[in-house]
Design a protein around this motif. Structure first.
Motif, PDB file in Angstrom:
ATOM      1  N   MET A  15       6.039  -3.666   7.351  1.00 18.29           N
ATOM      2  CA  MET A  15       4.760  -4.333   7.595  1.00 18.29           C
ATOM      3  C   MET A  15       4.851  -5.279   8.795  1.00 18.29           C
ATOM      4  N   LEU A  16       5.941  -6.013   8.892  1.00 17.25           N
ATOM      5  CA  LEU A  16       6.113  -6.920  10.028  1.00 17.25           C
ATOM      6  C   LEU A  16       6.185  -6.127  11.334  1.00 17.25           C
ATOM      7  N   LEU A  17       6.929  -5.045  11.317  1.00 15.30           N
ATOM      8  CA  LEU A  17       7.029  -4.216  12.522  1.00 15.30           C
ATOM      9  C   LEU A  17       5.671  -3.617  12.886  1.00 15.30           C
ATOM     10  N   ALA A  18       4.875  -3.261  11.890  1.00 11.32           N
ATOM     11  CA  ALA A  18       3.538  -2.724  12.153  1.00 11.32           C
ATOM     12  C   ALA A  18       2.625  -3.785  12.760  1.00 11.32           C
ATOM     13  N   ALA A  19       2.833  -5.042  12.395  1.00  9.19           N
ATOM     14  CA  ALA A  19       2.005  -6.134  12.927  1.00  9.19           C
ATOM     15  C   ALA A  19       2.425  -6.556  14.328  1.00  9.19           C
ATOM     16  N   ASN A  20       3.615  -6.149  14.748  1.00 10.05           N
ATOM     17  CA  ASN A  20       4.120  -6.519  16.070  1.00 10.05           C
ATOM     18  C   ASN A  20       3.381  -5.719  17.140  1.00 10.05           C
ATOM     19  N   ASP A  21       2.376  -6.334  17.732  1.00  9.69           N
ATOM     20  CA  ASP A  21       1.575  -5.643  18.748  1.00  9.69           C
ATOM     21  C   ASP A  21       2.038  -5.955  20.170  1.00  9.69           C
ATOM     22  N   THR A  22       3.215  -6.565  20.303  1.00  9.67           N
ATOM     23  CA  THR A  22       3.710  -6.926  21.632  1.00  9.67           C
ATOM     24  C   THR A  22       4.360  -5.751  22.353  1.00  9.67           C
ATOM     25  N   GLY A  23       4.776  -4.731  21.595  1.00  8.02           N
ATOM     26  CA  GLY A  23       5.492  -3.617  22.200  1.00  8.02           C
ATOM     27  C   GLY A  23       6.963  -3.912  22.426  1.00  8.02           C
ATOM     28  N   SER A 128       1.349   0.885   7.750  1.00  4.50           N
ATOM     29  CA  SER A 128       0.913   0.194   8.970  1.00  4.50           C
ATOM     30  C   SER A 128      -0.526  -0.303   8.880  1.00  4.50           C
ATOM     31  N   SER A 129      -1.281   0.123   7.860  1.00  5.03           N
ATOM     32  CA  SER A 129      -2.654  -0.366   7.696  1.00  5.03           C
ATOM     33  C   SER A 129      -2.708  -1.638   6.840  1.00  5.03           C
ATOM     34  N   LEU A 130      -1.589  -2.031   6.272  1.00  6.59           N
ATOM     35  CA  LEU A 130      -1.580  -3.170   5.352  1.00  6.59           C
ATOM     36  C   LEU A 130      -1.634  -4.545   6.020  1.00  6.59           C
ATOM     37  N   PRO A 131      -0.879  -4.777   7.093  1.00  5.78           N
ATOM     38  CA  PRO A 131      -0.906  -6.130   7.675  1.00  5.78           C
ATOM     39  C   PRO A 131      -2.278  -6.454   8.264  1.00  5.78           C
ATOM     40  N   HIS A 132      -2.721  -7.695   8.058  1.00 11.40           N
ATOM     41  CA  HIS A 132      -3.974  -8.150   8.674  1.00 11.40           C
ATOM     42  C   HIS A 132      -3.740  -9.520   9.304  1.00 11.40           C
ATOM     43  N   GLU A 133      -4.631  -9.906  10.172  1.00  6.61           N
ATOM     44  CA  GLU A 133      -4.448 -11.103  11.006  1.00  6.61           C
ATOM     45  C   GLU A 133      -4.229 -12.378  10.190  1.00  6.61           C
ATOM     46  N   ARG A 134      -5.029 -12.597   9.168  1.00  5.72           N
ATOM     47  CA  ARG A 134      -4.869 -13.830   8.371  1.00  5.72           C
ATOM     48  C   ARG A 134      -3.500 -13.904   7.722  1.00  5.72           C
ATOM     49  N   GLN A 135      -2.986 -12.756   7.331  1.00  9.19           N
ATOM     50  CA  GLN A 135      -1.678 -12.698   6.691  1.00  9.19           C
ATOM     51  C   GLN A 135      -0.558 -12.841   7.709  1.00  9.19           C
ATOM     52  N   MET A 136      -0.638 -12.103   8.791  1.00  8.32           N
ATOM     53  CA  MET A 136       0.480 -11.975   9.724  1.00  8.32           C
ATOM     54  C   MET A 136       0.441 -12.985  10.869  1.00  8.32           C
ATOM     55  N   GLY A 137      -0.736 -13.518  11.195  1.00  5.94           N
ATOM     56  CA  GLY A 137      -0.842 -14.468  12.306  1.00  5.94           C
ATOM     57  C   GLY A 137       0.160 -15.603  12.236  1.00  5.94           C
ATOM     58  N   PRO A 138       0.200 -16.347  11.122  1.00  5.09           N
ATOM     59  CA  PRO A 138       1.162 -17.453  11.020  1.00  5.09           C
ATOM     60  C   PRO A 138       2.621 -16.993  11.103  1.00  5.09           C
ATOM     61  N   VAL A 139       2.912 -15.827  10.556  1.00  2.62           N
ATOM     62  CA  VAL A 139       4.281 -15.302  10.603  1.00  2.62           C
ATOM     63  C   VAL A 139       4.664 -14.981  12.043  1.00  2.62           C
ATOM     64  N   VAL A 141       3.481 -16.323  14.729  1.00  6.14           N
ATOM     65  CA  VAL A 141       3.674 -17.593  15.431  1.00  6.14           C
ATOM     66  C   VAL A 141       5.042 -18.168  15.081  1.00  6.14           C
ATOM     67  N   GLN A 142       5.382 -18.136  13.801  1.00  2.93           N
ATOM     68  CA  GLN A 142       6.654 -18.691  13.322  1.00  2.93           C
ATOM     69  C   GLN A 142       7.864 -18.033  13.995  1.00  2.93           C
ATOM     70  N   ILE A 143       7.792 -16.731  14.220  1.00  3.42           N
ATOM     71  CA  ILE A 143       8.941 -16.031  14.809  1.00  3.42           C
ATOM     72  C   ILE A 143       8.825 -15.906  16.334  1.00  3.42           C
ATOM     73  N   GLY A 144       7.818 -16.563  16.904  1.00  5.92           N
ATOM     74  CA  GLY A 144       7.713 -16.650  18.351  1.00  5.92           C
ATOM     75  C   GLY A 144       7.060 -15.480  19.058  1.00  5.92           C
ATOM     76  N   LEU A 145       6.334 -14.650  18.342  1.00 11.56           N
ATOM     77  CA  LEU A 145       5.642 -13.533  18.978  1.00 11.56           C
ATOM     78  C   LEU A 145       4.250 -13.898  19.448  1.00 11.56           C
ATOM     79  N   ARG A 146       3.750 -15.042  18.985  1.00 12.37           N
ATOM     80  CA  ARG A 146       2.438 -15.531  19.413  1.00 12.37           C
ATOM     81  C   ARG A 146       2.538 -17.030  19.638  1.00 12.37           C
ATOM     82  N   PRO A 147       1.786 -17.551  20.591  1.00 10.96           N
ATOM     83  CA  PRO A 147       1.761 -19.002  20.782  1.00 10.96           C
ATOM     84  C   PRO A 147       0.990 -19.660  19.645  1.00 10.96           C
ATOM     85  N   PRO A 148       1.324 -20.922  19.333  1.00 17.80           N
ATOM     86  CA  PRO A 148       0.561 -21.650  18.297  1.00 17.80           C
ATOM     87  C   PRO A 148      -0.901 -21.772  18.709  1.00 17.80           C
TER      88      PRO A 148
END
Length: 149
Positions: A15-23, A128-139, A141-148
């Motif tokens: 799920m985390l890998l599916a949410a990683n939209d950075t490539g 890959s359809s399970l992760p959603h923004e509200r769930q994964m957004g904070p995660v 940010v926490q692991i440094g894939l998105r700015p706060p």
């Protein structure tokens, strides 16, 4: 039906890998931080997911883990089926050896059918359809894939 801890960690990693939209492939340690599980457990899960073809892993400084094409299409039922190593859900053993009721036991067959029904119910859920923004957004940010925000 109860998932094993290994199956749980494996699904969370997918799920985390599916949410990683950075490539950008993720380091196993980053995945471990993101799913809140010790590195050793995630490392074993990633290795097994790689063997099954759900993820691609590259070693080295610029390496990491990312979903494969099969991983993007994988269903929860398919992943759990592939990861399940239990022969039977019932132990069918006593301290003295095999269960005396083992001969033509109806319980083992019923439990096998129940497990398959559990998987069948999850065959329509694409991981890959399970992760959603509200769930994964904070995660993320926490692991440094998105700015706060």
């Amino acid at each position: 039906m109860r998932m094993t801890a290994f199956e749980d960690v494996s699904l969370r990693a997918l799920m985390l890998l599916a949410a990683n939209d950075t490539g950008v492939p993720l380091a196993t340690r980053t995945i471990a931080d993101g799913v809140g599980t010790p590195y050793n457990h995630v490392s074993k899960a990633v290795l097994r997911l790689r063997e099954l073809g759900y993820v691609e892993a590259t070693r080295g400084r610029s390496g990491g883990v990312q979903l494969s094409e099969a991983g993007r299409k994988a269903t929860v039922g398919g992943v759990l089926r592939a990861l399940d190593t239990r022969e039977d859900l019932a132990e069918c053993e006593t301290p003295n050896g095999d269960c005396p009721l083992n001969f033509q036991c109806g319980l083992r067959g019923a439990l096998r059918r129940a497990r398959e029904a559990f998987y069948r119910e999850l065959d329509s859920v694409v991981v890959s359809s399970l992760p959603h923004e509200r769930q994964m957004g904070p995660v993320l940010v926490q692991i440094g894939l998105r700015p706060p925000a």
